[in-house]
Enzyme design. Sequence first.
Site, PDB file in Angstrom:
ATOM      1  N   ASP A  87      39.807  37.273  46.584  1.00 57.50           N
ATOM      2  CA  ASP A  87      39.066  37.953  47.641  1.00 57.50           C
ATOM      3  C   ASP A  87      40.076  38.520  48.651  1.00 57.50           C
ATOM      4  OD1 ASP A  87      36.144  38.270  48.861  1.00 57.50           O
ATOM      5  OD2 ASP A  87      37.373  37.454  50.480  1.00 57.50           O
ATOM      6  N   HIS A 142      31.666  36.801  41.700  1.00 51.03           N
ATOM      7  CA  HIS A 142      32.814  36.802  42.611  1.00 51.03           C
ATOM      8  C   HIS A 142      33.437  35.416  42.774  1.00 51.03           C
ATOM      9  CE1 HIS A 142      35.304  38.278  45.862  1.00 51.03           C
ATOM     10  NE2 HIS A 142      34.873  37.329  46.646  1.00 51.03           N
TER      11      HIS A 142
END
Length: 340
Positions: free
Chosen positions: A120, A310
Amino acid sequence: MSLQPIEPTGDPRIDHKTAVLNGYTYHYLYGVPPGGQYKATVFLIHGWPDLSLGWRYQIPLLLDMGLRVVAPDMMGFGGTDAPESPPNPINVYSLKRASDDIAELARQLGAQKIILGGHDWGGAVVWRATLWYPELISHVFAVCTPYTAPHKDYVSLEDLVAGFLPQFQYQIHLASGEVEKSVNSEATIRQFLKGLYGGRGPNGEAAFEPEKGVLAENLPKIGESKLMNGKVLDYYVREYSRNGIHSTLNWYRTRKTNWEEDLALLDKKVISTPSLFVQATYDSVLKPEMSRNMEALLPNLTRDEVAATHWALTQKPAEVNAIVRRWLESQGFGESRSSL
């Protein structure tokens, strides 16, 4: 043998340490293999809304492979300082500042070379740190976050969303100051974390949509998350309650600062450092098409993919670990002591 994830507290495999880096105190997880000998040092950089413990499934693998592991809470997160901005300049939350602080921690730990991994925002950090400190970073890997080169022209978030990346609308919301109005207590932080890590309401209500941001009206309805629960959730709630969520959102207020600082890197866009990119097939923000053409600027790139959202690090830890292990072994770091 599967490796058990690091426990939030009281895990003998790691120590919770602090260091003053360029004037601010950082908290970090620190682990060395049994016996204290290690082949190399790995730094692991988390993103939002995460903590150093987001690497809890990967740290045991790396220790098992004979590597020293350092995983900091980044600026504004967990046990690390959360300077207010203003009065402090927003660049205390920039990619350049994060890179400088990583380099300083490596210096304090006596590491002349490090392997650098990110997820991220942490992925954005590790790519930039490799540009700023090519002599320090021997190998670099990112999970979910593709490499984006420095650019001479500034593109605002608004223009980005109106153009190629409509799913980045959430970043405008996160930077706006609105999220703090509804996520401002231990109870609301708990609901927020459960929702961001996949918890849903009784009728499928979500807490987050890429094209909108945090859906405050749904937070009270959110049920349990498979990825963030029990002792880990309790730990995250405590850590996020230290300074509130505002400081973590400062990372989304740095776009122009990051561009300004990137201007010094325009002639250093190519990363020749051995690198690994792990795509998450079902990432709704960092979509697979965003990583096209990375090879043009990363001549020593290895690619792999995991069928995950994610939150690949904790959703598919065995698969991510297998990819990282194979790559490290291919780079000469040897086999681990356990079969995974």
